[in-house]
Design a protein around this motif. Structure first.
Motif, mmCIF file in Angstrom:
data_model
loop_
_atom_site.group_PDB
_atom_site.id
_atom_site.type_symbol
_atom_site.label_atom_id
_atom_site.label_comp_id
_atom_site.label_asym_id
_atom_site.label_seq_id
_atom_site.Cartn_x
_atom_site.Cartn_y
_atom_site.Cartn_z
ATOM 1 N N TYR A 429 0.836 -1.193 0.000
ATOM 2 C CA TYR A 429 0.000 0.000 0.000
ATOM 3 C C TYR A 429 0.873 1.246 0.000
ATOM 4 C CZ TYR A 429 -3.793 -3.188 1.238
ATOM 5 O OH TYR A 429 -4.704 -4.222 1.241
ATOM 6 N N ASP A 430 0.407 2.241 -0.745
ATOM 7 C CA ASP A 430 1.148 3.495 -0.802
ATOM 8 C C ASP A 430 0.182 4.616 -1.158
ATOM 9 O OD1 ASP A 430 3.207 5.257 -0.669
ATOM 10 O OD2 ASP A 430 4.166 4.658 -2.549
ATOM 11 N N ASP A 431 0.602 5.840 -0.842
ATOM 12 C CA ASP A 431 -0.177 7.015 -1.247
ATOM 13 C C ASP A 431 0.195 7.353 -2.687
ATOM 14 O OD1 ASP A 431 -1.068 6.958 1.327
ATOM 15 O OD2 ASP A 431 0.152 8.644 2.022
ATOM 16 N N ILE A 432 -0.773 7.280 -3.565
ATOM 17 C CA ILE A 432 -0.537 7.440 -4.998
ATOM 18 C C ILE A 432 -1.374 8.604 -5.520
ATOM 19 C CG2 ILE A 432 -0.652 6.352 -7.264
ATOM 20 C CD1 ILE A 432 1.384 5.051 -5.483
ATOM 21 N N GLU A 433 -0.710 9.475 -6.273
ATOM 22 C CA GLU A 433 -1.413 10.513 -7.018
ATOM 23 C C GLU A 433 -1.390 10.140 -8.499
ATOM 24 O OE1 GLU A 433 0.454 14.188 -6.151
ATOM 25 O OE2 GLU A 433 -0.354 14.322 -4.109
ATOM 26 N N THR A 434 -2.560 10.170 -9.112
ATOM 27 C CA THR A 434 -2.695 9.736 -10.502
ATOM 28 C C THR A 434 -3.268 10.863 -11.340
ATOM 29 O OG1 THR A 434 -3.143 7.468 -9.769
ATOM 30 C CG2 THR A 434 -3.693 8.011 -12.050
ATOM 31 N N PHE A 435 -2.555 11.173 -12.418
ATOM 32 C CA PHE A 435 -3.064 12.132 -13.403
ATOM 33 C C PHE A 435 -3.320 11.368 -14.693
ATOM 34 C CE2 PHE A 435 -2.136 14.823 -17.108
ATOM 35 C CZ PHE A 435 -3.148 15.770 -16.956
ATOM 36 N N GLY A 436 -4.500 11.545 -15.264
ATOM 37 C CA GLY A 436 -4.838 10.813 -16.479
ATOM 38 C C GLY A 436 -5.674 11.634 -17.432
ATOM 39 N N VAL A 437 -5.491 11.367 -18.711
ATOM 40 C CA VAL A 437 -6.326 11.952 -19.760
ATOM 41 C C VAL A 437 -6.843 10.802 -20.617
ATOM 42 C CG1 VAL A 437 -5.189 14.194 -19.832
ATOM 43 C CG2 VAL A 437 -4.300 12.328 -21.223
ATOM 44 N N ALA A 438 -8.041 10.968 -21.153
ATOM 45 C CA ALA A 438 -8.659 9.893 -21.930
ATOM 46 C C ALA A 438 -9.493 10.494 -23.049
ATOM 47 C CB ALA A 438 -9.531 9.011 -21.035
ATOM 48 N N GLY A 439 -9.586 9.753 -24.134
ATOM 49 C CA GLY A 439 -10.429 10.130 -25.263
ATOM 50 C C GLY A 439 -11.162 8.909 -25.783
ATOM 51 N N SER A 459 -0.134 9.114 -15.478
ATOM 52 C CA SER A 459 1.128 9.481 -14.843
ATOM 53 C C SER A 459 0.938 9.334 -13.331
ATOM 54 C CB SER A 459 1.512 10.922 -15.198
ATOM 55 O OG SER A 459 2.683 11.303 -14.517
ATOM 56 N N TYR A 460 1.918 8.692 -12.652
ATOM 57 C CA TYR A 460 1.765 8.361 -11.237
ATOM 58 C C TYR A 460 2.875 9.009 -10.410
ATOM 59 C CZ TYR A 460 -0.881 4.638 -13.547
ATOM 60 O OH TYR A 460 -1.735 3.946 -14.361
ATOM 61 N N ASN A 461 2.526 9.291 -9.186
ATOM 62 C CA ASN A 461 3.483 9.812 -8.220
ATOM 63 C C ASN A 461 3.271 9.063 -6.914
ATOM 64 O OD1 ASN A 461 5.394 11.370 -6.902
ATOM 65 N ND2 ASN A 461 3.932 13.001 -6.421
ATOM 66 N N SER A 462 4.262 8.250 -6.538
ATOM 67 C CA SER A 462 4.156 7.440 -5.314
ATOM 68 C C SER A 462 4.889 8.121 -4.173
ATOM 69 C CB SER A 462 4.710 6.034 -5.552
ATOM 70 O OG SER A 462 6.053 6.097 -5.998
ATOM 71 N N ASP A 463 4.484 7.770 -2.955
ATOM 72 C CA ASP A 463 5.057 8.413 -1.768
ATOM 73 C C ASP A 463 6.212 7.594 -1.196
ATOM 74 O OD1 ASP A 463 5.510 10.088 0.302
ATOM 75 O OD2 ASP A 463 3.727 9.552 1.452
ATOM 76 N N ASN A 464 5.992 6.311 -0.898
ATOM 77 C CA ASN A 464 7.008 5.477 -0.270
ATOM 78 C C ASN A 464 7.637 4.483 -1.240
ATOM 79 O OD1 ASN A 464 6.550 6.638 2.337
ATOM 80 N ND2 ASN A 464 4.704 5.362 2.528
ATOM 81 N N GLU A 465 6.845 3.877 -2.096
ATOM 82 C CA GLU A 465 7.359 2.906 -3.038
ATOM 83 C C GLU A 465 8.134 3.592 -4.159
ATOM 84 O OE1 GLU A 465 7.127 -0.430 -2.742
ATOM 85 O OE2 GLU A 465 6.135 -0.143 -0.803
ATOM 86 N N ALA A 466 9.106 2.846 -4.735
ATOM 87 C CA ALA A 466 9.919 3.416 -5.811
ATOM 88 C C ALA A 466 9.092 3.677 -7.065
ATOM 89 C CB ALA A 466 11.093 2.485 -6.134
ATOM 90 N N GLU A 467 8.082 2.854 -7.303
ATOM 91 C CA GLU A 467 7.221 2.992 -8.475
ATOM 92 C C GLU A 467 5.783 2.631 -8.102
ATOM 93 O OE1 GLU A 467 8.192 4.154 -11.315
ATOM 94 O OE2 GLU A 467 10.378 4.032 -11.158
ATOM 95 N N ALA A 468 4.893 3.014 -8.975
ATOM 96 C CA ALA A 468 3.502 2.565 -8.843
ATOM 97 C C ALA A 468 3.422 1.201 -9.523
ATOM 98 C CB ALA A 468 2.548 3.561 -9.490
ATOM 99 N N TRP A 469 3.681 0.154 -8.752
ATOM 100 C CA TRP A 469 3.894 -1.179 -9.308
ATOM 101 C C TRP A 469 2.718 -1.674 -10.138
ATOM 102 C CZ3 TRP A 469 8.746 -1.348 -8.759
ATOM 103 C CH2 TRP A 469 9.383 -0.982 -7.566
ATOM 104 N N ASN A 470 3.060 -2.189 -11.317
ATOM 105 C CA ASN A 470 2.131 -2.869 -12.222
ATOM 106 C C ASN A 470 0.947 -2.006 -12.674
ATOM 107 O OD1 ASN A 470 2.925 -5.792 -12.724
ATOM 108 N ND2 ASN A 470 3.154 -5.640 -10.484
#
Length: 575
Positions: A429-439, A459-470
């Motif tokens: 579990y991690d705090d994730i910020e997600t920005f997305g656009v769709a058409g 586009s993702y921005n994670s707090d503790n984890e190195a990446e937003a896994w998978n």
């Protein structure tokens, strides 16, 4: 008579001219001399006057106009003419399609694939009906390069009863599901050890559920539902979930407030956790209330609301309250051609073992499960119709999740469990910020041709984890459905998923090496089908899946089957 008078008058005039000319000839004498012109001749033009169209007459007889009356002498005439009756133009129309209440489908294909479905529905009377659904999908496997069993199966059974009365309608249903998958994704470095330990990689899931819903007419309570599910596996895991939902509309001072009520209980246990043999328990109890007021004015529709949740964690004993905005607005800029919309919402998302296993069937039975606090989900967009048969939707989204669940490859240990060789996934579990656009574009030319295209970027921005896994950075899809003629039909589905990132761990028995990040390649999956209606009841079809023949990895170390073919038939019938 007039012609005779004219001839007499002309004769007298001619005689007079002749006599006059003869006299002038006998007595005429011309005296020559000089003529003095005293004043030159100056011509002048007299004033013009308009001739009256109707001259004024003093004749008393003709001064007054007489009224003229026209009369006809009509008399009946026997006629034999009979006009022909008008006829409406004949429009050639297609015969109505015969609809059936039941169908059965059977198909077989490569990798020893079996696909079967049976849907049954029977109307007891005008207000009651019973139905059932049975499905089975299995494959014997055989993916190239895999050293362990990669077969799978998924079987479902569902029964339902529905009734519709004057002021209410209700439905109850129950079912059972059995799924079986394998942890066959053992990395090459661990295959020899796993074979030496003779691991059993099969993982079976069991699901029994019962639920119902009811809707009312002309009451404050619009609808209600309940649902209970028991979910478990062959590793000693078990989970219970019970939900109750209701929707009511209460008028307050001539203002109608629509309110959603939700009660959600979750409780489960795992036989052990990943690191040791201690039992792992989890569970919580949620109560949610979401009142909403809708305002409509001209082309503006505005939903103003709030969501309030109470959460009780039964393991830790903690009690918390959560408050989220629940706002949505739409505005018609140009009728149905251009509609702007936007909103700001939040939610307390209930995570469960059933949900995780259906999203990723290769999870280990050692998960730590807790809810996700979605602080807000802000979105804006434009949608509408480009023509009568083409619609579009463009949107942007920003999501802030606290304790968002991420799938991550489990580390390799030497506990000799069947899922500890880097061939299973856990949850972090991690705090994730997600920005997305769709058409999205949907084309519905007619009832015979439908097309849909959708593309998304994240586009993702994670707090503790190195990446937003998978979590993929790009997703795209296309679907096509075409009724070629009365007998032939075809369709296609295409999917594209961008790169994802995962971690790989290695344990040599003494120390755990530093995990490193691996990038899973993007993949493209194309599927198509072609069918022929022999008659109203019997159809045959053929399908091709993964036409690009890519043994891509949806999850790390788990390649999928390459190109697959399947053929079968569908039979529709009534009792």
């Amino acid at each position: 008579m007039r012609k005779q008078i004219k001839y007499i008058f002309n004769g007298i005039l001619l005689l007079s001219i002749t006599l006059g000319f003869s006299q002038r000839t006998q007595n005429d004498t011309i005296n020559t001399g000089v003529i003095d012109v005293v004043k030159p001749y100056t011509p002048s033009i007299s004033d013009a006057f308009k001739v009256k169209e109707v001259p004024s007459l003093n004749d008393e007889t003709t001064e007054t106009k007489k009224d003229i009356k026209y009369n006809i002498f009509s008399f009946p005439v026997a006629s034999t003419f009979t006009p022909a009756k008008g006829k409406a133009a004949v429009v050639e129309k297609r015969a109505p399609v015969k609809l059936f209440d039941n169908y059965a489908t059977l198909g077989v294909g490569t990798y020893t694939t079996i696909l079967g479905e049976v849907y049954l529905n029977h109307a007891i009377n005008r207000n009651e009906s019973v139905g059932g659904y049975v499905s089975h999908h299995s494959s014997a496997g055989g993916i190239e390069g895999i050293s362990f069993n990669d077969n799978f199966s998924n079987s479902k059974l569902n029964l339902n009863y529905s009734s519709r009365l004057k002021d209410l309608a209700w439905n109850v249903e129950g079912g059972f599901q059995h799924q079986m998958y394998n942890w066959y994704g053992v990395p090459e470095s661990q295959i020899a050890q796993a074979q030496a330990n003779n691991i059993e990689v099969d993982h079976a899931f069991f699901d029994a559920h019962f639920g119902g819903d009811i809707s009312f007419e002309n009451t404050y309570i619009n609808s209600g539902s309940f649902f209970f599910r028991r979910f478990g596996d062959n590793q000693g895991s078990g989970e219970n979930r019970f939900t109750v939902k209701a929707k009511v509309e209460v008028p307050i001072n001539d203002v109608e407030i629509s309110t959603d009520l939700k009660i959600d209980y979750l409780g489960g246990t795992f036989d052990r956790n990943y690191e040791d043999t201690n039992e792992l328990n989890y569970g919580n109890f949620q109560v949610g209330l979401s009142p909403t007021y809708q305002l409509k004015q001209d082309d503006l529709t505005l939903d103003l609301g709030v969501s309030i949740f109470y959460l009780n964690d039964k393991e830790s004993g903690d009690n918390n309250f959560y408050v989220y905005p629940n706002i949505r607005a739409t505005y018609r800029l140009v009728n149905d051609v251009l509609i702007a919309y936007g909103g700001l919402k939040g939610d307390l998302i209930q995570n469960s073992y059933h949900g995780f296993a259906n999203e990723n069937p290769f999870v280990s039975p050692t998960l730590f499960i807790q809810p996700t606090d979605q602080l807000y989900n802000a979105f804006v967009g434009l949608k509408g119709k480009l023509s009568s048969n083409m619609s579009y939707n463009i949107s942007g989204r920003y999501i802030a999740d606290r304790n968002k669940a991420l799938f991550r490859n489990n580390e390799i240990t030497l506990t000799n469990e069947d899922y500890t060789y880097g061939n299973s996934f856990g949850i972090v579990y991690d705090d994730i910020e997600t920005f997305g656009v769709a058409g999205e574009i949907n084309v519905d030319v007619n009832r015979n041709f439908k097309l849909g295209i959708k593309a998304e970027y994240f586009s993702y921005n994670s707090d503790n984890e190195a990446e937003a896994w998978n979590l993929p950075d790009i997703k795209g899809s296309l679907f096509l459905d075409y009724q070629i003629n009365e007998h032939w039909f075809a369709g296609a589905n295409l999917f594209y998923v961008g790169e994802r990132k995962d971690q790989f761990f290695l344990n040599d028995g003494m120390t755990i090496t530093t995990p490193f990040t691996v990038v899973l390649d993007s993949y493209f999956d194309a599927n198509a089908h072609l069918g022929y209606h022999i008659n109203n009841q019997l159809s045959v079809f053929a399908k091709a899946n993964n036409i690009a023949n890519e043994a891509y990895q949806k999850w790390q170390n788990f390649p999928v089957q390459s190109i697959q073919f399947l053929a079968g038939a569908t039979y529709k019938f009534d009792f």
